[in-house]
Design an enzyme around this catalytic site. Sequence first.
Site, PDB file in Angstrom:
ATOM      1  N   CYS A 131       0.816  -1.221   0.000  1.00 37.75           N
ATOM      2  CA  CYS A 131       0.000   0.000   0.000  1.00 37.75           C
ATOM      3  C   CYS A 131       0.850   1.271   0.000  1.00 37.75           C
ATOM      4  O   CYS A 131       0.509   2.249  -0.681  1.00 37.75           O
ATOM      5  CB  CYS A 131      -0.947  -0.011   1.199  1.00 37.75           C
ATOM      6  SG  CYS A 131      -0.173  -0.430   2.772  1.00 37.75           S
ATOM      7  N   HIS A 238      -2.251   5.982   5.377  1.00 35.41           N
ATOM      8  CA  HIS A 238      -0.790   5.828   5.360  1.00 35.41           C
ATOM      9  C   HIS A 238      -0.198   7.067   4.711  1.00 35.41           C
ATOM     10  O   HIS A 238      -0.746   7.615   3.769  1.00 35.41           O
ATOM     11  CB  HIS A 238      -0.382   4.611   4.552  1.00 35.41           C
ATOM     12  CG  HIS A 238      -0.781   3.298   5.143  1.00 35.41           C
ATOM     13  ND1 HIS A 238      -1.427   3.184   6.356  1.00 35.41           N
ATOM     14  CD2 HIS A 238      -0.607   2.032   4.675  1.00 35.41           C
ATOM     15  CE1 HIS A 238      -1.631   1.914   6.614  1.00 35.41           C
ATOM     16  NE2 HIS A 238      -1.159   1.190   5.606  1.00 35.41           N
TER      17      HIS A 238
END
Length: 239
Positions: A131, A238
């Site tokens: 990711c 994130h």
Amino acid sequence: MSNNYKVAIVGASGLVGRTVLRVLEEKSFPHVTYTLFSSYKSAGSKIRFLNQDYVLCELNENSFDNHFDYAIFCAGGTVSKNYAPIATSKGCIVIDNSSYFRMNPDVPLVVPEANAEDISCNNGIIANPNCSTIQAILPLKALDKKYHIKRIVYSTYQAVSGAGRFGIEDLENKSDENNLKKFPYSIHNNCIPHIDIFLENGYTKEEYKMIEETRKILHNPNLPITATAVRVPVVNCHR
């Protein structure tokens, strides 16, 4: 997508699987039939998807006998290892979200906005990267194309959702050190520079994945890269 595609979602009941379902609802592809697969523990339960209730089917060796055009795997490396080859043997193209096939030289590692041309080199399996690598590779690809990157220094700060449901529960439990399910220390009001296991070279596996995946996507196996990956006390996002 054109008409009458059959798509399997493997791991539909997990955090990643449910996110995939939300994205597919947003895309609202016409004329696509979906089948949702899970482990035996969740099989038989229902998930609301596309304004109807879908019954989760148990994933097994015979699940792909009823031909699928595509299968999106989001159930972890062990499931991908065991069942992706079965799916491809039945003529299904697998899009794998786990780390299992990412560094396989016969499997393209693809972020469509960066290297969609690599998709055509697949032998039935297409992997997507970590990711953090995904979001970083978009500007890096553009910079590399124009300036030819000489070195990359990564610092990534990752939400507890990346560790799954137990990571979220550890954050919700706050400072209860005796009830941790995922992290070695309380993540509440804390940052932990430890994602996945440590390797002999001193990097964590998460950091090493970012390094190697970036090199593969940019087609530059010798590009100097270093990475630091830190878990931070937020549920999502994130950076």
